[in-house]
Design an enzyme around this catalytic site. Structure first.
Site, PDB file in Angstrom:
ATOM      1  N   HIS A  50      45.738  32.094  40.114  1.00 20.78           N
ATOM      2  CA  HIS A  50      46.052  32.686  41.245  1.00 20.78           C
ATOM      3  C   HIS A  50      45.182  32.020  42.423  1.00 20.78           C
ATOM      4  O   HIS A  50      44.077  31.524  42.148  1.00 20.78           O
ATOM      5  CB  HIS A  50      45.651  34.027  41.423  1.00 20.78           C
ATOM      6  CG  HIS A  50      46.503  34.823  40.585  1.00 20.78           C
ATOM      7  ND1 HIS A  50      46.331  36.761  40.375  1.00 20.78           N
ATOM      8  CD2 HIS A  50      47.530  34.933  39.461  1.00 20.78           C
ATOM      9  CE1 HIS A  50      47.215  36.835  39.596  1.00 20.78           C
ATOM     10  NE2 HIS A  50      47.977  35.757  39.286  1.00 20.78           N
ATOM     11  N   GLU A  52      43.125  33.003  44.583  1.00 15.88           N
ATOM     12  CA  GLU A  52      41.870  33.398  44.914  1.00 15.88           C
ATOM     13  C   GLU A  52      40.929  33.184  43.572  1.00 15.88           C
ATOM     14  O   GLU A  52      39.935  32.804  43.821  1.00 15.88           O
ATOM     15  CB  GLU A  52      41.804  34.791  44.994  1.00 15.88           C
ATOM     16  CG  GLU A  52      42.644  35.437  46.114  1.00 15.88           C
ATOM     17  CD  GLU A  52      44.122  35.872  45.775  1.00 15.88           C
ATOM     18  OE1 GLU A  52      44.865  36.312  46.524  1.00 15.88           O
ATOM     19  OE2 GLU A  52      44.518  35.377  44.730  1.00 15.88           O
ATOM     20  N   CYS A  80      44.192  40.695  43.103  1.00 21.69           N
ATOM     21  CA  CYS A  80      44.463  41.424  41.895  1.00 21.69           C
ATOM     22  C   CYS A  80      42.983  41.614  41.416  1.00 21.69           C
ATOM     23  O   CYS A  80      41.902  41.160  41.662  1.00 21.69           O
ATOM     24  CB  CYS A  80      45.273  40.874  40.960  1.00 21.69           C
ATOM     25  SG  CYS A  80      44.702  39.514  40.135  1.00 21.69           S
ATOM     26  N   CYS A  83      41.359  38.374  40.111  1.00 21.85           N
ATOM     27  CA  CYS A  83      40.803  37.610  41.316  1.00 21.85           C
ATOM     28  C   CYS A  83      39.566  38.315  41.775  1.00 21.85           C
ATOM     29  O   CYS A  83      38.635  37.559  42.284  1.00 21.85           O
ATOM     30  CB  CYS A  83      41.958  37.557  42.302  1.00 21.85           C
ATOM     31  SG  CYS A  83      43.238  36.364  41.762  1.00 21.85           S
TER      32      CYS A  83
END
Length: 155
Positions: A50, A52, A80, A83
């Protein structure tokens, strides 16, 4: 301060839209330094990498924990649990996000590439020992930030 955050959210959105043009999920994040400059940008790579998480890992490799505590991770959407945990361990002192995970879930449903979790970033960070500031969502730009997701998840 809000004007700067909105500008940084739009910068993260530009990263997300660029990621989508390459077939990646339309998420983007930027790392903002204490002087309000963007230090790093990262788009989503895939279901595990991801924006992040990758940004926090790169930041942790490039900067000291003390410096990162003065920085802000700005993300188009609420990060999420994975992250948010990575942001925590990287020692980034502030999180800013544009739209909530529940808004994304409403668009993606049970899409196999985005099995969202009902675990708010504030809950994840509230479980830790560090007090990381969280600002978001920003309803004034949420629709704009969700726009690239509307068609992407219909594929």
């Amino acid at each position: 301060m809000t004007r700067e955050m909105l500008a940084h959210l739009r910068s993260a959105d530009a990263v997300a839209r660029e990621a989508a043009t390459h077939g990646h999920h339309p998420f983007g994040a930027v790392l903002v330094g204490p002087d309000d400059t963007i230090l790093m940008r990262q788009g989503n790579i895939d279901t595990v990498h991801h924006a992040e998480t990758e940004l926090a890992r790169r930041a942790a490799a490039a900067y000291s924990p003390a410096f990162l505590w003065t920085c802000t991770l700005v993300s188009t959407g609420e990060p999420c649990a994975m992250c948010t945990g990575t942001l925590y361990w990287a020692n980034i002192g502030r999180l800013v996000y544009g739209f909530e995970e529940t808004d994304l879930l409403a668009l993606t449903g049970d899409h196999a590439e985005n099995p969202t979790m009902s675990l708010a970033s504030r809950t994840v960070l509230g479980s830790g020992q560090k007090k990381i500031e969280v600002l978001g969502p920003f309803p004034e730009v949420a629709d704009e930030l969700l726009a690239p997701h509307r068609d992407f998840w219909k594929r």
